[in-house]
Design a protein around this motif. Structure first.
Motif, short mmCIF file in Angstrom:
data_model
loop_
_atom_site.label_atom_id
_atom_site.label_comp_id
_atom_site.label_asym_id
_atom_site.label_seq_id
_atom_site.Cartn_x
_atom_site.Cartn_y
_atom_site.Cartn_z
N LYS A 25 -40.23 -21.44 27.77
CA LYS A 25 -40.68 -22.75 28.24
C LYS A 25 -40.93 -23.69 27.08
CE LYS A 25 -43.03 -20.71 32.21
NZ LYS A 25 -44.36 -20.36 32.75
N GLU A 26 -40.76 -24.99 27.35
CA GLU A 26 -41.01 -25.98 26.30
C GLU A 26 -42.49 -25.98 25.90
OE1 GLU A 26 -39.53 -29.90 27.09
OE2 GLU A 26 -37.46 -29.21 27.31
N ALA A 27 -42.74 -26.38 24.66
CA ALA A 27 -44.11 -26.52 24.17
C ALA A 27 -44.14 -27.75 23.26
CB ALA A 27 -44.55 -25.27 23.42
N ILE A 89 -43.57 -33.33 18.30
CA ILE A 89 -42.46 -32.38 18.22
C ILE A 89 -42.51 -31.50 19.46
CG2 ILE A 89 -41.27 -30.69 16.75
CD1 ILE A 89 -44.34 -32.01 15.26
N HIS A 90 -41.41 -31.41 20.19
CA HIS A 90 -41.36 -30.45 21.30
C HIS A 90 -40.09 -29.61 21.21
CE1 HIS A 90 -38.74 -33.44 23.24
NE2 HIS A 90 -38.43 -32.55 24.16
N SER A 91 -40.11 -28.48 21.92
CA SER A 91 -38.99 -27.54 21.80
C SER A 91 -38.00 -27.71 22.95
CB SER A 91 -39.53 -26.11 21.80
OG SER A 91 -40.41 -25.91 22.89
N HIS A 92 -36.76 -27.35 22.69
CA HIS A 92 -35.74 -27.22 23.73
C HIS A 92 -35.28 -25.77 23.72
CE1 HIS A 92 -34.28 -31.68 24.34
NE2 HIS A 92 -35.53 -31.47 24.73
N PRO A 93 -36.02 -24.90 24.43
CA PRO A 93 -35.67 -23.47 24.39
C PRO A 93 -34.28 -23.19 24.94
CG PRO A 93 -37.54 -23.86 25.89
CD PRO A 93 -37.24 -25.16 25.24
N PHE A 99 -31.98 -35.66 22.84
CA PHE A 99 -33.12 -36.09 23.65
C PHE A 99 -32.63 -36.31 25.09
CE2 PHE A 99 -34.49 -37.12 19.37
CZ PHE A 99 -35.84 -36.76 19.39
N SER A 100 -33.40 -35.84 26.05
CA SER A 100 -33.01 -35.99 27.46
C SER A 100 -33.57 -37.31 28.01
CB SER A 100 -33.56 -34.82 28.26
OG SER A 100 -34.98 -34.91 28.28
N ARG A 101 -33.18 -37.65 29.23
CA ARG A 101 -33.75 -38.86 29.86
C ARG A 101 -35.25 -38.71 30.04
NH1 ARG A 101 -29.53 -40.25 34.54
NH2 ARG A 101 -27.78 -40.72 33.18
N THR A 102 -35.67 -37.49 30.37
CA THR A 102 -37.12 -37.24 30.50
C THR A 102 -37.80 -37.52 29.15
OG1 THR A 102 -36.48 -35.41 31.92
CG2 THR A 102 -38.78 -35.49 31.26
N ASP A 103 -37.13 -37.10 28.06
CA ASP A 103 -37.70 -37.34 26.73
C ASP A 103 -37.80 -38.84 26.45
OD1 ASP A 103 -37.78 -34.62 26.25
OD2 ASP A 103 -35.86 -34.58 25.20
N ASP A 104 -36.75 -39.61 26.84
CA ASP A 104 -36.76 -41.06 26.60
C ASP A 104 -37.99 -41.69 27.27
OD1 ASP A 104 -34.43 -40.73 25.26
OD2 ASP A 104 -33.14 -41.66 26.77
ZN ZN Z 1 -36.99 -32.65 25.62
#
Ligand code: ZN
Length: 469
Positions: A25-27, A89-93, A99-104
């Motif tokens: 999971k992302e962190a 900083i977050h992970s993309h496991p 960067f995703s749309r959610t990240d934007d």
């Molecule tokens: Zn992301």
């Protein structure tokens, strides 16, 4: 404005451990970063990492993470107080390399929150870490537009540069082909875009400069206050008798030779010592620095710069002891690789703080120095030493090969075992060693970046320079 980022291997390890706990999971984590203000560019230097506990995250899935803002006020107050940048900083496991749309959406909200809190226009950053450790980063402007970080520098036993623009391999000129054959196109291209500082352009420095230029390094920043004298001509291959007669600055002679080589290498020269704030700033803008100095205070100052600005530092010291009548007692030398946040020349025992103080006094206040030596308070530090080019060449080559090994690891053993090389030509000794205990003094300054006065040293305040001028 181009924004770059520098971090150490230990900081990267800390992020990896938190961002990839093994549950897929992302962190998320944050970092406070010192700043280096350059012309049209800014460097962010990771100073401290703050991890967000998994239980504080409202959502943690393989594609998404959000977090409680409870730790934010304390973090942001510190950023406000110190002028440091905030980095998320977050992970993309799952390894998604963008960067995703959610990240934007999340970044726009977060940076807007930061802007309102800090009320500044200075850049802050957002990063993704991938499972292989690679980092991808960006900043956001006031209009909400994203811009990739110009480069991310990872400083450890190896040196990694992510996000650097790559040249087309077809463009490798004839003079670079043999280097690309040895170390690959990628290393050649990296060398071409590196900016390397060389402090000291005399016996070992001139040889290091020749080797770096021939190895196609893109930009060299050269610092040395001295002029060519006839006594230097036995060991500075770029210098001529004419240079000695007209007392040309060593840095100008180096720049001329590099220009005549015709590789298109850019050169910045500073005919001053390292106590000049402009010279210090030029060094801080480098990717890597070589110290080719005899003086203890110069080496200590460069090690301090390396800590403040997360700058990998290669140091060369040569010791030739002779009686002046043909009797040679010792010919030895060392090459040290110094990782910011790790051990230092001081903690490795090359000198004591008292010796560094005496040497600094010699450089900055010769009258007080002479008085203190006369009164027996400090030991004398300055002496004319014998010097031979073929001896210097051993250690200059060793240092540049050390850089290549860090950029393109080629040894059977890991680079961590080569923090120091020592060769004694008189005693037939070659040894290398690890030095993994951090320096208690200098590691406190890791990633502080620009402070007033520069490097927290009153001797480097610009005001002093103005009053002297
Ligand atoms: Zn992301």
């Amino acid at each position: 404005m181009n924004v770059t980022l520098s971090l150490t291997d230990k900081q990267h390890d800390q992020l990896t451990a938190h961002l990839f706990p093994g549950d897929g999971k992302e962190a998320v984590a944050f970092a406070l970063c010192g700043r280096r203000h350059g012309k049209g560019e800014q460097g962010l230097l990771v100073r401290e990492i703050v991890t967000i506990p998994y239980h504080s995250c409202g959502v943690r899935t393989p594609e998404c993470v959000n977090w409680s803002t409870s730790q934010m006020p304390e973090l942001l107050s510190r950023a406000e107080r110190t002028g440091m940048a905030v980095m998320k900083i977050h992970s993309h496991p799952n390894g998604y390399p963008s960067f995703s749309r959610t990240d934007d959406k999340s970044d726009r909200e977060f940076f807007s929150y930061l802007g309102i809190w800090l009320g500044d226009n200075s850049p802050h950053a957002s990063l993704i870490m991938l499972p292989d450790g690679k980092l991808i980063g960006r900043t956001i402007n006031q209009e909400g537009q994203f811009r990739p970080l110009a480069s991310i520098k990872w400083v450890g036993d190896d040196l990694k540069f992510w996000g650097c623009s790559h040249l087309d391999s077809n463009t490798i000129p004839e003079y670079g082909i043999r280097i690309a054959q040895a170390f690959g196109d990628g290393t050649y291209q990296l060398l071409r875009r590196l900016k390397i500082g060389v402090v000291g352009c005399s016996g070992t420095g001139s040889l290091v400069i020749e080797l770096l230029s021939r190895n196609c390094v893109g930009t060299l920043v050269l610092i040395d206050p001295e002029r060519i004298e006839e006594k230097n001509l036995n060991r500075i291959p770029q210098a001529t008798m004419e240079d000695a007669k007209c007392r040309a600055f060593k840095v100008d002679v180096m720049a001329r030779a590099i220009g005549e080589m015709g590789f298109g290498t850019k050169v910045e020269t500073f005919a001053t010592d390292l106590y000049d704030p402009d010279a210090v700033r030029a060094v801080t803008a480098c990717d890597i620095v070589f110290g080719c100095m005899d003086s203890i205070d110069g080496r200590h100052l460069l090690n301090r710069i390396s800590s403040f600005y997360i700058l990998p530092y290669f140091d060369i010291g040569v010791r030739l002891i002779a009686d002046g009548a043909g009797g040679v007692e010792q010919v030895c030398g060392s090459v040290h690789y110094l990782k910011p946040g790790g051990s230092s020349l001081l903690s490795r025992g090359l000198y004591t703080l008292d010796q560094a103080h005496a040497a600094a006094l010699f450089s900055t206040d010769p009258v007080a120095y002479a008085e203190q030596v006369g009164d027996g308070y400090i030991e004398g530090v300055h002496e004319e030493k014998p010097a031979v080019m073929s001896v210097n060449m051993v250690y200059a080559a060793l240092a540049v090969n050390e850089l290549l090994a860090r950029l393109h690891p080629y040894r059977l053993d890991p680079n961590a075992e080569y923090d120091r090389h020592t060769i004694s030509l008189s005693h037939g000794i070659y040894e290398h060693a690890a030095h993994d205990v951090p320096c208690a003094l200098l590691s406190n300054h890791l990633g502080r970046g620009d402070v007033i006065p520069l490097l927290d040293m009153p001797a480097l305040s610009d005001k002093r320079k103005e009053s002297v001028a």
